[in-house]
Design a protein around this motif. Structure first.
Motif, PDB file in Angstrom:
ATOM      1  N   ALA A 256      35.141 -37.239  16.040  1.00 45.61           N
ATOM      2  CA  ALA A 256      36.506 -37.508  15.340  1.00 45.61           C
ATOM      3  C   ALA A 256      37.596 -37.734  16.573  1.00 45.61           C
ATOM      4  O   ALA A 256      38.325 -38.835  16.554  1.00 45.61           O
ATOM      5  CB  ALA A 256      37.002 -36.668  14.495  1.00 45.61           C
ATOM      6  N   ALA A 257      37.627 -36.929  17.555  1.00 46.58           N
ATOM      7  CA  ALA A 257      38.590 -36.817  18.696  1.00 46.58           C
ATOM      8  C   ALA A 257      38.280 -38.121  19.371  1.00 46.58           C
ATOM      9  O   ALA A 257      39.126 -38.866  19.891  1.00 46.58           O
ATOM     10  CB  ALA A 257      38.317 -35.580  19.547  1.00 46.58           C
ATOM     11  N   ILE A 258      37.067 -38.484  19.677  1.00 49.92           N
ATOM     12  CA  ILE A 258      36.506 -39.700  20.376  1.00 49.92           C
ATOM     13  C   ILE A 258      37.004 -40.872  19.621  1.00 49.92           C
ATOM     14  O   ILE A 258      37.609 -42.049  20.396  1.00 49.92           O
ATOM     15  CB  ILE A 258      35.098 -39.717  20.576  1.00 49.92           C
ATOM     16  N   LEU A 259      37.014 -40.750  18.414  1.00 50.11           N
ATOM     17  CA  LEU A 259      37.422 -42.166  17.457  1.00 50.11           C
ATOM     18  C   LEU A 259      38.948 -42.071  17.645  1.00 50.11           C
ATOM     19  O   LEU A 259      39.571 -43.266  17.696  1.00 50.11           O
ATOM     20  CB  LEU A 259      37.156 -41.727  15.932  1.00 50.11           C
ATOM     21  N   LEU A 260      39.754 -41.160  17.778  1.00 49.58           N
ATOM     22  CA  LEU A 260      41.129 -40.978  18.008  1.00 49.58           C
ATOM     23  C   LEU A 260      41.394 -41.735  19.288  1.00 49.58           C
ATOM     24  O   LEU A 260      42.239 -42.427  19.473  1.00 49.58           O
ATOM     25  CB  LEU A 260      41.750 -39.785  17.769  1.00 49.58           C
ATOM     26  N   SER A 261      40.749 -41.150  20.220  1.00 42.92           N
ATOM     27  CA  SER A 261      40.939 -41.645  21.584  1.00 42.92           C
ATOM     28  C   SER A 261      40.737 -43.279  21.754  1.00 42.92           C
ATOM     29  O   SER A 261      41.312 -43.991  22.656  1.00 42.92           O
ATOM     30  CB  SER A 261      39.842 -41.062  22.595  1.00 42.92           C
ATOM     31  N   SER A 262      39.625 -43.887  21.134  1.00 40.03           N
ATOM     32  CA  SER A 262      39.315 -45.160  21.095  1.00 40.03           C
ATOM     33  C   SER A 262      40.652 -45.981  20.479  1.00 40.03           C
ATOM     34  O   SER A 262      40.893 -46.904  20.956  1.00 40.03           O
ATOM     35  CB  SER A 262      38.053 -45.529  20.164  1.00 40.03           C
ATOM     36  N   ARG A 263      41.178 -45.540  19.272  1.00 38.98           N
ATOM     37  CA  ARG A 263      42.250 -46.159  18.863  1.00 38.98           C
ATOM     38  C   ARG A 263      43.500 -46.089  19.692  1.00 38.98           C
ATOM     39  O   ARG A 263      44.167 -47.109  19.760  1.00 38.98           O
ATOM     40  CB  ARG A 263      42.553 -45.316  17.374  1.00 38.98           C
TER      41      ARG A 263
END
Length: 324
Positions: A256-263
């Motif tokens: 989830a943190a990586i998804l936020l980082s990607s956005r």
């Protein structure tokens, strides 16, 4: 809204639980859908770039797969098993790079390499493996991960692995390599279902990680944004794989943190949405610490990149990824 063991208690952890078909899941959810108000449904943004439901195309309820990942993720990574003072940690980066290189030369999927490194981490943090056995154990982990994750025809033959890794020059034969594989299996307790963040992100992305109401650098989304999100997600997964400190987070938490980082890297606004909380099980506040960890490590490895706008094309370029 975080997924926990209490939320998904398993009872008998080895009991086979068949995946419900999409039709069955749809029927079971029917009563819930009816009770939802029209205003609740209309307030949810639609995923951008998703032309067909993954559940319909596969004919199954993929949420069952995600629930299973939530249940099994503790087997390999959890705050409880996090061991930053393990004796191999100072050398772990070299092992990860070497295993990634061997996996690439064997044309293995990236997820296979990630799983093999989880195998190695579990073994090395719980017992002292002589350095003379490190290469054998690492190669055996790759071989076992390939047999579990890949199609049979993609699994590298043992003679090829011995030649590629120069284990043959060190005196190893197919027989001694198989003995090494059995040793790995015993250390793992014959439980080979490892869940790296890359697996979890595959589920998130299949459901949709950007939405029609999102904006990209203040503009309307373009067709390639979902592909850019995937490229950044893969990049951050490979980046965080190198650093053991990221194993203090559960794979679903880190994903989830990586998804936020990607956005954030793509300057997609808003950074987080209620739809993503529903999808991942995490509020933005719950993953803010892991996000800051990912982002600070990114800026440390690529000075200046996080502070300025990066073209989505740059994350696809091999010279950019090769530095990770």
């Amino acid at each position: 809204m975080k997924f926990t063991n209490d939320h998904y208690s398993r009872g008998d952890s080895f009991m086979f639980k068949p995946i419900k078909s999409w039709e069955q899941a749809h029927e079971e959810l029917g009563s819930i859908e009816v009770t939802m108000s029209d205003s609740s449904l209309s307030s949810m943004a639609q995923p951008f770039g998703i032309t067909e439901s993954i559940d319909q195309s596969l004919g199954m309820c993929t949420e069952d797969l995600f629930i299973d990942m939530c249940e099994r993720q503790h087997d390999y990574v959890s705050p409880r098993t996090y061991t930053p003072d393990a004796s191999y940690i100072p050398y772990r980066r070299y092992l990860v790079d070497w295993m990634s290189d061997v996996g690439e030369q064997c044309d293995l999927h990236t997820t296979t390499v990630h799983v093999s490194i989880l195998f190695l981490d579990k073994i090395f943090r719980s017992r002292d493996v002589p350095r003379s056995h490190w290469q054998l154990m690492a190669t055996a982990c790759l071989s076992i991960a390939a047999k579990y994750e890949e199609a049979e025809e993609n699994c590298p033959p043992i003679p090829d692995l011995l030649r590629l890794t120069k284990l043959r020059d060190a005196g190893h034969t197919s027989l001694t390599f198989r003995e090494g594989e059995v040793e790995v299996l015993r250390h793992l307790g014959w439980k080979l279902r490892a869940v790296p963040p890359l697996h979890v992100l595959g589920y998130f992305l299949s459901k949709g990680a950007v939405f029609y109401e999102d904006t990209w650098q203040g503009r309307t989304l373009i067709e390639k944004i979902p592909k850019y999100i995937k490229k950044y997600a893969d990049f951050f997964c490979n980046l965080t794989l190198q650093e053991y400190s990221f194993q203090q987070y559960l794979p679903t938490h880190l994903a989830a943190a990586i998804l936020l980082s990607s956005r954030v890297a793509l300057q997609i606004m808003p950074r987080w949405r209620p739809e993503l909380t529903l999808l991942t099980g995490y509020e933005e506040t719950e993953i803010s610490g892991a996000f800051k960890h990912v982002w600070s490590y990114y800026e440390e490895q690529f000075p200046g990149h996080g502070a300025r706008s990066i073209s989505p094309r740059s994350v696809v370029q091999k010279d950019f990824l090769s530095q990770a």
